[in-house]
Motif scaffolding. Structure first.
Motif, mmCIF file in Angstrom:
data_model
loop_
_atom_site.group_PDB
_atom_site.id
_atom_site.type_symbol
_atom_site.label_atom_id
_atom_site.label_comp_id
_atom_site.label_asym_id
_atom_site.label_seq_id
_atom_site.Cartn_x
_atom_site.Cartn_y
_atom_site.Cartn_z
ATOM 1 N N ASN A 1 13.235 8.534 43.768
ATOM 2 C CA ASN A 1 12.722 9.903 43.797
ATOM 3 C C ASN A 1 11.249 9.940 44.200
ATOM 4 O O ASN A 1 10.830 10.808 44.975
ATOM 5 C CB ASN A 1 12.918 10.584 42.446
ATOM 6 C CG ASN A 1 14.382 10.860 42.150
ATOM 7 O OD1 ASN A 1 15.234 10.789 43.034
ATOM 8 N ND2 ASN A 1 14.677 11.147 40.902
ATOM 9 N N ARG A 2 10.453 8.985 43.705
ATOM 10 C CA ARG A 2 9.050 8.933 44.105
ATOM 11 C C ARG A 2 8.938 8.622 45.592
ATOM 12 O O ARG A 2 8.098 9.185 46.291
ATOM 13 C CB ARG A 2 8.287 7.899 43.273
ATOM 14 C CG ARG A 2 7.969 8.420 41.875
ATOM 15 C CD ARG A 2 7.034 7.507 41.127
ATOM 16 N NE ARG A 2 7.773 6.329 40.697
ATOM 17 C CZ ARG A 2 7.214 5.179 40.364
ATOM 18 N NH1 ARG A 2 5.909 5.019 40.416
ATOM 19 N NH2 ARG A 2 7.950 4.166 39.963
ATOM 20 N N GLN B 1 11.103 9.357 47.914
ATOM 21 C CA GLN B 1 11.495 10.567 48.644
ATOM 22 C C GLN B 1 10.309 11.528 48.730
ATOM 23 O O GLN B 1 10.105 12.186 49.749
ATOM 24 C CB GLN B 1 12.689 11.243 47.972
ATOM 25 C CG GLN B 1 14.002 10.505 48.170
ATOM 26 C CD GLN B 1 14.305 10.261 49.629
ATOM 27 O OE1 GLN B 1 14.327 9.125 50.088
ATOM 28 N NE2 GLN B 1 14.521 11.310 50.382
ATOM 29 N N SER B 2 9.504 11.595 47.672
ATOM 30 C CA SER B 2 8.294 12.427 47.694
ATOM 31 C C SER B 2 7.321 11.917 48.750
ATOM 32 O O SER B 2 6.657 12.717 49.429
ATOM 33 C CB SER B 2 7.614 12.429 46.325
ATOM 34 O OG SER B 2 8.425 13.071 45.381
#
Length: 173
Positions: free
Chosen positions: A63-64, A66-67
């Motif tokens: 998720n990080r 993807q950021s």
């Protein structure tokens, strides 16, 4: 684009992944091009989704990252619209060095023209100019960075913005 034209929206190195958005949309959007030598691992989507859902630490890292890809796309859109070809070329040299972990790597003028959204002869002119300034040595797609500090001075602010945000989200390289 439908015409086949493309520009760079993000760069993924050994520290990242493509397809991390599969838990959200079920597929990889866009096109990925492998340009530099190195190894890459692949995993079936079902196996990735199982691991993503089963392991909170992996999910957090994905998720990080993807950021980071979203931030790169946003920054690169502004960069293409607002900064000179030379400063974008220097940014690409720095990001490439970061990704490959070496002062020497291979990037053709043809590939760079696609990534920078300019004609191949424009890349040739800019590469020659940056070489004349003593920042790189460029010969038939083989690039050696000679003066990283000089490249950082020549690069647009986008390099330091992307680098700082990446370090903040993932930890310093």
């Amino acid at each position: 684009m439908q015409s086949g034209e493309a520009i760079e929206t993000g760069i993924v190195g050994a520290d990242g992944l493509l397809g991390g958005d599969a838990p959200v949309n079920g597929h990889l959007f866009g096109q990925a091009t492998v340009q530099m030598d190195g190894a890459a691992l692949t995993m079936p989507k079902a196996q990735f989704l199982e691991a993503y859902n089963a392991h909170p630490h992996l999910r957090n890292l994905v998720n990080r990252y993807q950021s980071i890809l979203l931030m790169q796309a946003q920054q690169n859109a502004a960069c293409h619209a607002l900064h000179s070809v030379r400063s974008r070329f220097c940014r690409w040299m720095l990001q490439s060095q970061d990704m490959i972990g070496s002062d020497t790597f291979i990037l053709t003028q043809e590939f760079l023209s696609h990534m920078l959204g300019v004609r191949r002869n424009t890349v040739s002119v800019e590469a020659h100019s940056v070489q004349q300034a003593g920042l790189i040595q460029y010969r038939r797609g083989h690039i050696t960075i000679l003066n990283r500090d000089g490249l950082e001075e020549c690069a647009c602010e986008c390099y330091s913005v992307i680098r700082a945000e990446t370090d903040k989200l993932m930890g310093a390289a």
